[in-house]
Design a protein around this motif. Sequence first.
Motif, PDB file in Angstrom:
ATOM      1  N   ILE A 175       0.843  -1.203   0.000  1.00 29.12           N
ATOM      2  CA  ILE A 175       0.000   0.000   0.000  1.00 29.12           C
ATOM      3  C   ILE A 175       0.874   1.247   0.000  1.00 29.12           C
ATOM      4  O   ILE A 175       0.633   2.192  -0.758  1.00 29.12           O
ATOM      5  N   ARG A 176       1.895   1.247   0.867  1.00 35.78           N
ATOM      6  CA  ARG A 176       2.765   2.420   0.942  1.00 35.78           C
ATOM      7  C   ARG A 176       3.500   2.642  -0.376  1.00 35.78           C
ATOM      8  O   ARG A 176       3.748   3.785  -0.775  1.00 35.78           O
ATOM      9  N   ALA A 177       3.872   1.569  -1.067  1.00 36.35           N
ATOM     10  CA  ALA A 177       4.543   1.712  -2.353  1.00 36.35           C
ATOM     11  C   ALA A 177       3.623   2.380  -3.361  1.00 36.35           C
ATOM     12  O   ALA A 177       4.035   3.272  -4.118  1.00 36.35           O
ATOM     13  N   VAL A 178       2.348   1.976  -3.390  1.00 37.00           N
ATOM     14  CA  VAL A 178       1.393   2.567  -4.324  1.00 37.00           C
ATOM     15  C   VAL A 178       1.098   4.018  -3.947  1.00 37.00           C
ATOM     16  O   VAL A 178       1.071   4.914  -4.805  1.00 37.00           O
ATOM     17  N   LEU A 179       0.881   4.288  -2.648  1.00 40.08           N
ATOM     18  CA  LEU A 179       0.630   5.665  -2.215  1.00 40.08           C
ATOM     19  C   LEU A 179       1.830   6.553  -2.524  1.00 40.08           C
ATOM     20  O   LEU A 179       1.673   7.709  -2.937  1.00 40.08           O
ATOM     21  N   GLY A 180       3.039   6.014  -2.335  1.00 41.59           N
ATOM     22  CA  GLY A 180       4.231   6.785  -2.681  1.00 41.59           C
ATOM     23  C   GLY A 180       4.303   7.081  -4.159  1.00 41.59           C
ATOM     24  O   GLY A 180       4.623   8.198  -4.567  1.00 41.59           O
ATOM     25  N   GLY A 181       4.007   6.086  -4.986  1.00 40.86           N
ATOM     26  CA  GLY A 181       4.017   6.303  -6.421  1.00 40.86           C
ATOM     27  C   GLY A 181       3.014   7.346  -6.865  1.00 40.86           C
ATOM     28  O   GLY A 181       3.242   8.091  -7.818  1.00 40.86           O
ATOM     29  N   LEU A 182       1.889   7.428  -6.153  1.00 46.19           N
ATOM     30  CA  LEU A 182       0.848   8.399  -6.482  1.00 46.19           C
ATOM     31  C   LEU A 182       1.088   9.753  -5.822  1.00 46.19           C
ATOM     32  O   LEU A 182       0.202  10.620  -5.854  1.00 46.19           O
ATOM     33  N   GLY A 183       2.263   9.946  -5.237  1.00 43.15           N
ATOM     34  CA  GLY A 183       2.637  11.261  -4.719  1.00 43.15           C
ATOM     35  C   GLY A 183       2.310  11.520  -3.277  1.00 43.15           C
ATOM     36  O   GLY A 183       2.312  12.670  -2.835  1.00 43.15           O
ATOM     37  N   MET A 184       2.025  10.457  -2.488  1.00 42.68           N
ATOM     38  CA  MET A 184       1.685  10.631  -1.080  1.00 42.68           C
ATOM     39  C   MET A 184       2.509   9.671  -0.215  1.00 42.68           C
ATOM     40  O   MET A 184       1.957   8.866   0.546  1.00 42.68           O
ATOM     41  N   PRO A 185       3.852   9.753  -0.287  1.00 41.80           N
ATOM     42  CA  PRO A 185       4.678   8.781   0.437  1.00 41.80           C
ATOM     43  C   PRO A 185       4.581   8.898   1.945  1.00 41.80           C
ATOM     44  O   PRO A 185       4.820   7.921   2.658  1.00 41.80           O
ATOM     45  N   GLY A 186       4.229  10.077   2.457  1.00 43.94           N
ATOM     46  CA  GLY A 186       4.181  10.251   3.901  1.00 43.94           C
ATOM     47  C   GLY A 186       2.801  10.092   4.504  1.00 43.94           C
ATOM     48  O   GLY A 186       2.615  10.323   5.698  1.00 43.94           O
ATOM     49  N   LEU A 187       1.819   9.682   3.704  1.00 43.62           N
ATOM     50  CA  LEU A 187       0.451   9.573   4.206  1.00 43.62           C
ATOM     51  C   LEU A 187       0.300   8.325   5.073  1.00 43.62           C
ATOM     52  O   LEU A 187       0.541   7.205   4.627  1.00 43.62           O
ATOM     53  N   GLY A 188      -0.105   8.501   6.317  1.00 46.15           N
ATOM     54  CA  GLY A 188      -0.261   7.373   7.224  1.00 46.15           C
ATOM     55  C   GLY A 188      -1.512   6.563   6.915  1.00 46.15           C
ATOM     56  O   GLY A 188      -2.546   7.111   6.499  1.00 46.15           O
ATOM     57  N   LEU A 189      -1.450   5.262   7.140  1.00 45.02           N
ATOM     58  CA  LEU A 189      -2.583   4.387   6.851  1.00 45.02           C
ATOM     59  C   LEU A 189      -3.742   4.624   7.812  1.00 45.02           C
ATOM     60  O   LEU A 189      -4.884   4.279   7.504  1.00 45.02           O
ATOM     61  N   ASP A 190      -3.465   5.215   8.968  1.00 40.50           N
ATOM     62  CA  ASP A 190      -4.527   5.481   9.933  1.00 40.50           C
ATOM     63  C   ASP A 190      -5.076   6.900   9.823  1.00 40.50           C
ATOM     64  O   ASP A 190      -5.880   7.332  10.656  1.00 40.50           O
ATOM     65  N   LEU A 242      14.334  12.374  -9.520  1.00 36.44           N
ATOM     66  CA  LEU A 242      13.365  12.092  -8.471  1.00 36.44           C
ATOM     67  C   LEU A 242      13.825  10.931  -7.599  1.00 36.44           C
ATOM     68  O   LEU A 242      14.331   9.924  -8.112  1.00 36.44           O
ATOM     69  N   PRO A 243      13.623  11.027  -6.281  1.00 28.82           N
ATOM     70  CA  PRO A 243      13.899   9.868  -5.420  1.00 28.82           C
ATOM     71  C   PRO A 243      12.861   8.788  -5.662  1.00 28.82           C
ATOM     72  O   PRO A 243      11.845   9.016  -6.300  1.00 28.82           O
ATOM     73  N   ASP A 244      13.130   7.606  -5.155  1.00 28.97           N
ATOM     74  CA  ASP A 244      12.191   6.495  -5.292  1.00 28.97           C
ATOM     75  C   ASP A 244      10.884   6.866  -4.606  1.00 28.97           C
ATOM     76  O   ASP A 244      10.848   7.071  -3.389  1.00 28.97           O
ATOM     77  N   PRO A 245       9.759   6.986  -5.363  1.00 30.53           N
ATOM     78  CA  PRO A 245       8.500   7.433  -4.748  1.00 30.53           C
ATOM     79  C   PRO A 245       7.912   6.429  -3.776  1.00 30.53           C
ATOM     80  O   PRO A 245       7.013   6.767  -3.022  1.00 30.53           O
ATOM     81  N   VAL A 253       3.861  15.254 -12.803  1.00 27.47           N
ATOM     82  CA  VAL A 253       4.469  14.557 -13.934  1.00 27.47           C
ATOM     83  C   VAL A 253       5.120  13.250 -13.489  1.00 27.47           C
ATOM     84  O   VAL A 253       5.091  12.244 -14.215  1.00 27.47           O
ATOM     85  N   ALA A 254       5.685  13.226 -12.275  1.00 26.69           N
ATOM     86  CA  ALA A 254       6.290  11.985 -11.776  1.00 26.69           C
ATOM     87  C   ALA A 254       5.219  10.950 -11.466  1.00 26.69           C
ATOM     88  O   ALA A 254       5.397   9.756 -11.737  1.00 26.69           O
ATOM     89  N   GLY A 255       4.093  11.387 -10.895  1.00 24.84           N
ATOM     90  CA  GLY A 255       3.007  10.463 -10.605  1.00 24.84           C
ATOM     91  C   GLY A 255       2.403   9.867 -11.871  1.00 24.84           C
ATOM     92  O   GLY A 255       2.067   8.672 -11.901  1.00 24.84           O
ATOM     93  N   VAL A 256       2.260  10.688 -12.903  1.00 24.94           N
ATOM     94  CA  VAL A 256       1.739  10.185 -14.180  1.00 24.94           C
ATOM     95  C   VAL A 256       2.690   9.143 -14.751  1.00 24.94           C
ATOM     96  O   VAL A 256       2.271   8.084 -15.243  1.00 24.94           O
ATOM     97  N   SER A 257       4.001   9.427 -14.695  1.00 30.19           N
ATOM     98  CA  SER A 257       4.996   8.485 -15.197  1.00 30.19           C
ATOM     99  C   SER A 257       4.959   7.187 -14.401  1.00 30.19           C
ATOM    100  O   SER A 257       5.014   6.085 -14.977  1.00 30.19           O
ATOM    101  N   TRP A 258       4.824   7.289 -13.073  1.00 30.17           N
ATOM    102  CA  TRP A 258       4.772   6.081 -12.230  1.00 30.17           C
ATOM    103  C   TRP A 258       3.532   5.265 -12.550  1.00 30.17           C
ATOM    104  O   TRP A 258       3.604   4.035 -12.686  1.00 30.17           O
ATOM    105  N   LEU A 259       2.370   5.937 -12.682  1.00 30.66           N
ATOM    106  CA  LEU A 259       1.128   5.209 -12.944  1.00 30.66           C
ATOM    107  C   LEU A 259       1.193   4.484 -14.284  1.00 30.66           C
ATOM    108  O   LEU A 259       0.747   3.337 -14.409  1.00 30.66           O
ATOM    109  N   ALA A 260       1.753   5.153 -15.294  1.00 28.81           N
ATOM    110  CA  ALA A 260       1.886   4.508 -16.606  1.00 28.81           C
ATOM    111  C   ALA A 260       2.754   3.260 -16.508  1.00 28.81           C
ATOM    112  O   ALA A 260       2.414   2.198 -17.062  1.00 28.81           O
TER     113      ALA A 260
END
Length: 598
Positions: free
Chosen positions: A109-124, A501-504, A162-169
């Motif tokens: 989940i954290r890998a996907v959230l990071g790829g979508l531009g929210m690496p620091g978003l807590g699951l709770d 870009l760092p690893d999202p 632009v990084a999130g679009v590239s990651w999603l693709a």
Amino acid sequence: MANIVNMDRVSKGYASAQLLDEVSLGLDDGDRVGVVGLNGAGKSTLLRLLTGTEEPDSGRVTQRRGLTVGALPQSIDLPPTATVRDVVIGDVWLPAFGAEHEWAGDAGIRAVLGGLGMPGLGLDTEVGPLSGGERRRVALAALLVRPADLLILDEPTNHLDVAGVSWLAAWLTREHRGALVVVTHDRWFLDAVCTATWEVADGSVHAYEGGYAAWTLARAERSRREAVAEERRQNLLRKELAWLRRGAPARTSKPKFRIDAANALIADVPEPRDTVSLHKLATARLGKQVYDLEDVTVAYGERKVLDDATFRVGPGDRIALVGVNGAGKSTLIRLLTGQRQPDSGTVRAGQTVRAGHLSQELDELPRDIRVLEAVEQVARRVRLGDRELSAAQLAELFGFGERRLWSVVGDLSGGERRRLQLLRLLAGEPNVLLLDEPTNDLDTDTLAALEDLLDSWPGTLVVASHDRYLVERVCDTVVALLGDGKLTGLPGGIEQFLTLLPDPTEQGTGTLTATAPKAAADRTGPSAAEVRAGKKELARLERLVNRLETRESELHAQLAEHATDYGKVTELDAHLAEVRAELAAAEEEWLALADQLG
């Protein structure tokens, strides 16, 4: 491949318009389809029919028994007290999938959230306080961590940088094994992900092989063959093709058309814009100074968006501002417009600067007058480059036909209001354009029309955009905000930005640095050595193709010369078959390698 969804003579309309009229099409389990068309043509309606959330007026839509469908609609309604964990792996938003899936562990989940531009978003974290864009990305993450036979995504690139679009693709290409149907105005994304295109227009759905480039080529060829397109529209398509030809060769690798046929179609088309002439005109209109930012610092609380930064904008410059969400692109544009003052440092604008600022908000538009009146409030006649247009002609360029000119602004869709905002801006005849995410809510035809206007627009252009296609199409310089408070010029453009870009998927946002290129290269494509070797191989294949084409022409000439000699004709025909087979194999190898190198 097995058929998973079928539409048989489906019609759907509303009080305002008939959107689909006896449409028949099928979707196979390996299809990856991009859906394009004008705003209001029926793209989202088509998606709702495919998912079964909306019933047709007539005809029928059938799905394969047991088909699992994951859908991202335009509007997301999440319970405000639910947590990110509840949405992503629980059953508060996608109850049909069930809850607590073993394949959706915390790390994934954290890998996907990071790829979508929210690496620091807590699951709770509760979703209620999140922004609309963040809630939408959380909902998208919930779809990505669940295996589905069919993903149907309506504008998934909205609110992604632009990084999130590239990651999603990359994720959809690498991880998703099922079918995909996506509506998006991001043309780079369409080419990166889709192998087929459905065009929704005039109640019908036309299918094409390939992504956006293939669709553009096919549409231009169809217009040329049928000779029914207007001259203005044909010229616009030809300019678009000229840009596609001068871009990456792999963009034309998916359609059936031969590359030489596309080149023949646009052989006489000049470069999209005459940079030298436009720069001279811009200097004449603006003088030598446009904007100078010296030692500027801007902070929000403890976070410095700009830190002792210097930035110069000259006459005729075409600058793209790139950076992750929150990096400070909009802040920089507000500094140029004077809407934001720096905490320290100076911002100076040239005396002749007359700036037109396109913000991300639509509140500035009047709502109780008609479209034509809204344009004529600004100007009745407009000069754009070497063209003089009436208000109605300018509105037509932006997709407002004669009937739509008399619509009340308050009744327009979000995309139509965005178009109106743009044309009012251009009607003011500014000599500097400051555009903050200008592609939001615009369809691909309107984007092409905007780019066509900008090609001949003699002024300074500063664009903050996540639309990679637009950036590469209309801008000459890319400047990045990398999180260190500075403005960094990138000679390598978007590709160079992505390597920084760092690893999202890693925790924490951090600062973008130049220490990550090797890791990014490992993740995103071939190494520099492999690229050099690939380019040599491409050159070899091109020489081979040329030789085989020459040999093919010679054999055709010999066949004509010996047409009455049956034995000779048989021999030559066998040689011709061998050459054609070798030529086809060489072309396929070239196209595959070009696609791999990007």
